[in-house]
Design a protein around this motif. Sequence first.
Motif, PDB file in Angstrom:
ATOM      1  N   MET A  97      -4.228 -18.165  -5.844  1.00  0.00           N
ATOM      2  CA  MET A  97      -4.473 -16.722  -5.881  1.00  0.00           C
ATOM      3  C   MET A  97      -4.049 -16.097  -4.558  1.00  0.00           C
ATOM      4  SD  MET A  97      -8.043 -14.607  -6.437  1.00  0.00           S
ATOM      5  CE  MET A  97      -8.232 -15.082  -8.152  1.00  0.00           C
ATOM      6  N   LEU A  98      -3.318 -14.984  -4.654  1.00  0.00           N
ATOM      7  CA  LEU A  98      -2.933 -14.232  -3.463  1.00  0.00           C
ATOM      8  C   LEU A  98      -3.986 -13.175  -3.174  1.00  0.00           C
ATOM      9  CD1 LEU A  98       0.877 -13.621  -4.180  1.00  0.00           C
ATOM     10  CD2 LEU A  98      -0.101 -15.273  -2.578  1.00  0.00           C
ATOM     11  N   HIS A  99      -4.375 -13.029  -1.915  1.00  0.00           N
ATOM     12  CA  HIS A  99      -5.339 -12.011  -1.507  1.00  0.00           C
ATOM     13  C   HIS A  99      -4.631 -10.988  -0.620  1.00  0.00           C
ATOM     14  CE1 HIS A  99      -9.088 -13.982  -2.904  1.00  0.00           C
ATOM     15  NE2 HIS A  99      -8.348 -15.084  -2.783  1.00  0.00           N
ATOM     16  N   THR A 100      -4.862  -9.719  -0.894  1.00  0.00           N
ATOM     17  CA  THR A 100      -4.225  -8.653  -0.140  1.00  0.00           C
ATOM     18  C   THR A 100      -5.082  -7.400  -0.207  1.00  0.00           C
ATOM     19  OG1 THR A 100      -2.143  -7.408   0.101  1.00  0.00           O
ATOM     20  CG2 THR A 100      -2.896  -7.832  -2.133  1.00  0.00           C
ATOM     21  N   GLU A 101      -4.838  -6.462   0.690  1.00  0.00           N
ATOM     22  CA  GLU A 101      -5.570  -5.205   0.614  1.00  0.00           C
ATOM     23  C   GLU A 101      -5.033  -4.316  -0.492  1.00  0.00           C
ATOM     24  OE1 GLU A 101      -6.944  -1.396   3.375  1.00  0.00           O
ATOM     25  OE2 GLU A 101      -5.843  -3.047   4.294  1.00  0.00           O
ATOM     26  N   VAL A 102      -3.703  -4.317  -0.659  1.00  0.00           N
ATOM     27  CA  VAL A 102      -3.061  -3.416  -1.615  1.00  0.00           C
ATOM     28  C   VAL A 102      -2.094  -4.208  -2.484  1.00  0.00           C
ATOM     29  CG1 VAL A 102      -1.455  -1.470  -1.863  1.00  0.00           C
ATOM     30  CG2 VAL A 102      -3.266  -1.393  -0.138  1.00  0.00           C
ATOM     31  N   ALA A 103      -2.156  -3.993  -3.804  1.00  0.00           N
ATOM     32  CA  ALA A 103      -1.139  -4.487  -4.725  1.00  0.00           C
ATOM     33  C   ALA A 103      -0.425  -3.286  -5.326  1.00  0.00           C
ATOM     34  CB  ALA A 103      -1.757  -5.341  -5.826  1.00  0.00           C
ATOM     35  N   VAL A 104       0.895  -3.296  -5.285  1.00  0.00           N
ATOM     36  CA  VAL A 104       1.713  -2.223  -5.845  1.00  0.00           C
ATOM     37  C   VAL A 104       2.486  -2.808  -7.015  1.00  0.00           C
ATOM     38  CG1 VAL A 104       3.538  -0.544  -5.401  1.00  0.00           C
ATOM     39  CG2 VAL A 104       1.903  -1.115  -3.584  1.00  0.00           C
ATOM     40  N   LEU A 105       2.309  -2.242  -8.188  1.00  0.00           N
ATOM     41  CA  LEU A 105       2.936  -2.765  -9.398  1.00  0.00           C
ATOM     42  C   LEU A 105       4.131  -1.907  -9.782  1.00  0.00           C
ATOM     43  CD1 LEU A 105      -0.326  -3.446 -11.468  1.00  0.00           C
ATOM     44  CD2 LEU A 105       0.665  -4.760  -9.571  1.00  0.00           C
ATOM     45  N   GLY A 106       5.310  -2.520  -9.775  1.00  0.00           N
ATOM     46  CA  GLY A 106       6.532  -1.804 -10.105  1.00  0.00           C
ATOM     47  C   GLY A 106       7.300  -1.407  -8.863  1.00  0.00           C
ATOM     48  N   ALA A 107       8.613  -1.669  -8.871  1.00  0.00           N
ATOM     49  CA  ALA A 107       9.449  -1.377  -7.704  1.00  0.00           C
ATOM     50  C   ALA A 107      10.463  -0.287  -8.019  1.00  0.00           C
ATOM     51  CB  ALA A 107      10.152  -2.644  -7.213  1.00  0.00           C
ATOM     52  N   GLY A 108       9.974   0.792  -8.642  1.00  0.00           N
ATOM     53  CA  GLY A 108      10.804   1.975  -8.808  1.00  0.00           C
ATOM     54  C   GLY A 108      10.617   2.905  -7.627  1.00  0.00           C
ATOM     55  N   ALA A 109      10.857   4.183  -7.834  1.00  0.00           N
ATOM     56  CA  ALA A 109      10.753   5.141  -6.728  1.00  0.00           C
ATOM     57  C   ALA A 109       9.359   5.151  -6.123  1.00  0.00           C
ATOM     58  CB  ALA A 109      11.120   6.543  -7.220  1.00  0.00           C
ATOM     59  N   ALA A 110       8.322   5.155  -6.962  1.00  0.00           N
ATOM     60  CA  ALA A 110       6.954   5.248  -6.456  1.00  0.00           C
ATOM     61  C   ALA A 110       6.535   3.978  -5.732  1.00  0.00           C
ATOM     62  CB  ALA A 110       5.994   5.555  -7.605  1.00  0.00           C
ATOM     63  N   GLY A 111       6.774   2.817  -6.351  1.00  0.00           N
ATOM     64  CA  GLY A 111       6.370   1.573  -5.730  1.00  0.00           C
ATOM     65  C   GLY A 111       7.083   1.311  -4.417  1.00  0.00           C
ATOM     66  N   LEU A 112       8.403   1.510  -4.401  1.00  0.00           N
ATOM     67  CA  LEU A 112       9.161   1.286  -3.162  1.00  0.00           C
ATOM     68  C   LEU A 112       8.772   2.292  -2.091  1.00  0.00           C
ATOM     69  CD1 LEU A 112      12.722   0.494  -4.574  1.00  0.00           C
ATOM     70  CD2 LEU A 112      11.145  -1.104  -3.474  1.00  0.00           C
ATOM     71  N   SER A 113       8.562   3.544  -2.479  1.00  0.00           N
ATOM     72  CA  SER A 113       8.186   4.562  -1.486  1.00  0.00           C
ATOM     73  C   SER A 113       6.849   4.215  -0.846  1.00  0.00           C
ATOM     74  CB  SER A 113       8.110   5.944  -2.145  1.00  0.00           C
ATOM     75  OG  SER A 113       9.367   6.355  -2.626  1.00  0.00           O
ATOM     76  N   LEU A 114       5.898   3.744  -1.637  1.00  0.00           N
ATOM     77  CA  LEU A 114       4.580   3.433  -1.085  1.00  0.00           C
ATOM     78  C   LEU A 114       4.636   2.257  -0.125  1.00  0.00           C
ATOM     79  CD1 LEU A 114       1.601   3.830  -0.810  1.00  0.00           C
ATOM     80  CD2 LEU A 114       1.259   2.601  -2.970  1.00  0.00           C
ATOM     81  N   VAL A 115       5.272   1.142  -0.526  1.00  0.00           N
ATOM     82  CA  VAL A 115       5.302  -0.007   0.394  1.00  0.00           C
ATOM     83  C   VAL A 115       6.119   0.316   1.639  1.00  0.00           C
ATOM     84  CG1 VAL A 115       4.875  -1.721  -1.399  1.00  0.00           C
ATOM     85  CG2 VAL A 115       7.232  -1.098  -0.842  1.00  0.00           C
ATOM     86  N   HIS A 116       7.141   1.156   1.478  1.00  0.00           N
ATOM     87  CA  HIS A 116       7.938   1.534   2.651  1.00  0.00           C
ATOM     88  C   HIS A 116       7.098   2.324   3.632  1.00  0.00           C
ATOM     89  CE1 HIS A 116      11.216   3.921   4.740  1.00  0.00           C
ATOM     90  NE2 HIS A 116      11.541   2.671   4.978  1.00  0.00           N
ATOM     91  N   ARG A 117       6.298   3.243   3.139  1.00  0.00           N
ATOM     92  CA  ARG A 117       5.440   4.024   4.033  1.00  0.00           C
ATOM     93  C   ARG A 117       4.361   3.147   4.679  1.00  0.00           C
ATOM     94  NH1 ARG A 117       6.404   9.365   3.735  1.00  0.00           N
ATOM     95  NH2 ARG A 117       7.573  10.149   1.940  1.00  0.00           N
ATOM     96  N   LEU A 118       3.916   2.119   3.978  1.00  0.00           N
ATOM     97  CA  LEU A 118       2.912   1.232   4.561  1.00  0.00           C
ATOM     98  C   LEU A 118       3.471   0.430   5.732  1.00  0.00           C
ATOM     99  CD1 LEU A 118       1.102  -0.131   1.369  1.00  0.00           C
ATOM    100  CD2 LEU A 118       0.310   1.639   2.964  1.00  0.00           C
ATOM    101  N   THR A 119       4.790   0.205   5.747  1.00  0.00           N
ATOM    102  CA  THR A 119       5.398  -0.538   6.861  1.00  0.00           C
ATOM    103  C   THR A 119       5.737   0.348   8.051  1.00  0.00           C
ATOM    104  OG1 THR A 119       7.686  -0.251   6.079  1.00  0.00           O
ATOM    105  CG2 THR A 119       6.437  -2.138   5.207  1.00  0.00           C
ATOM    106  N   ARG A 120       5.610   1.667   7.900  1.00  0.00           N
ATOM    107  CA  ARG A 120       6.045   2.595   8.946  1.00  0.00           C
ATOM    108  C   ARG A 120       4.868   3.393   9.495  1.00  0.00           C
ATOM    109  NH1 ARG A 120      11.625   3.484   8.807  1.00  0.00           N
ATOM    110  NH2 ARG A 120      11.400   5.614   9.558  1.00  0.00           N
ATOM    111  N   ALA A 121       3.795   2.682   9.819  1.00  0.00           N
ATOM    112  CA  ALA A 121       2.619   3.337  10.371  1.00  0.00           C
ATOM    113  C   ALA A 121       2.871   3.795  11.796  1.00  0.00           C
ATOM    114  CB  ALA A 121       1.429   2.380  10.345  1.00  0.00           C
TER     115      ALA A 121
END
Length: 424
Positions: free
Chosen positions: A1-25
Amino acid sequence: MLHTEVAVLGAGAAGLSLVHRLTRAAPGCRPVSAVLVDAPPGPLRPPSRTWCFWERGAGPYDAALTAEWRRLRVHGPTGRRTEDDIDPLRYKMLRSDDFERFVARDLARSDGVTRLEATVETVDGDAHGADVHARAADGRPVTVRARWVFDSRPAARPPAARTTLLQHFRGWFVRTAWPVFEPGTVDLMDFRVPQPSHGLAFGYVLPTGPHEALVEYTRFSGAVLSREAYEDELRRYTRDVLRLGPFEVTATETGVIPMTDARFVTRPAPSVFRIGAAGGATRPSTGYTFSAVQRQTRAVADALHAGRRPQPPPAHSARSLAMDAVMLRALDTGRVDGAAFFERLFAQVPAERLLRFLDGGTRLHEDLSVGLRTPVLPMLRSAAELPWLARDRPTARRNPPSPTPRPGSPAAPPPTARPPEETV
């Protein structure tokens, strides 16, 4: 089992935009771990597609853009032309493959995001987190335990609505023998095509150079067309209206966008949120989605970095949704002539203000000024009957073969890219 704070399902515009913003704090913000779950190559992964949107001046994805424009043009059914400068806004074209490469470069430099190829089967959530049960391409079961889950996958069933129209289209990426396009101007709506008895139809031209453009035929109606019908309309439009001369089709795109006044369930479980088109980001009156996705994901990422509850904000204001519901009803009942409706708006309202209106960025007095330039009596009649209409789940009204559904925008639909097909 993988443990994480956030899981993002789907790598379309919304999914990619969210993970990208999470890397640019920003410096000093708390780090956030995330797992991006994307379907393996196959029918559940969306095809390459194009997003168009407008924003003021420079934006965060400018390095990945295919093109941008400052001038928009609308052609009425009789040939009347309205052209306007949208400065300080820019109308921008972004291909999904370029966007994914742009995001992937930042993800490769980040230790906080893990990308997982797997098909999500179920999501079980409670107040303390959620378990994402998925299956890898080799059949191996995978479970991701997350404090928060953001699901951008299309809903299994369309939500109940009073009105649902389909915005459906087919486009050709063309290369002409002669320099026939104006690279600085987009033909946003060209109504010099045969109008259907119900709904409306228009051409759309995004020039990327004197010889190159994306040319689309788009229709608002209750059912899609056959591929042959779209091809016939595109041939007629490129030959009789645009008069392109000899040209090569280098790729194609096809899509369907539901335009609906449905109420979207944005929080199916205490720790699970829907984002993107699945979370109501598509503007009902236009089909544009990308800008609302950016507002949603920016707010979510800011909340996570600050340690707050990451509730996505409403994609559109209640006032915007109410106006859109009236417009959809008026179009669906045939009370307004769709081509005349949009031609009049662009002729009487400055394009920059109209784009801000379509993006929900206008004030009440500006909204009223736009409303007064619509057919008032048919709109009032449509508004008066809306409270009495039942919300029903839309029935399938598509005539096979149907275009590939996708979350996008009327002017920025996700295409199915293919090798060169033909020379016209």
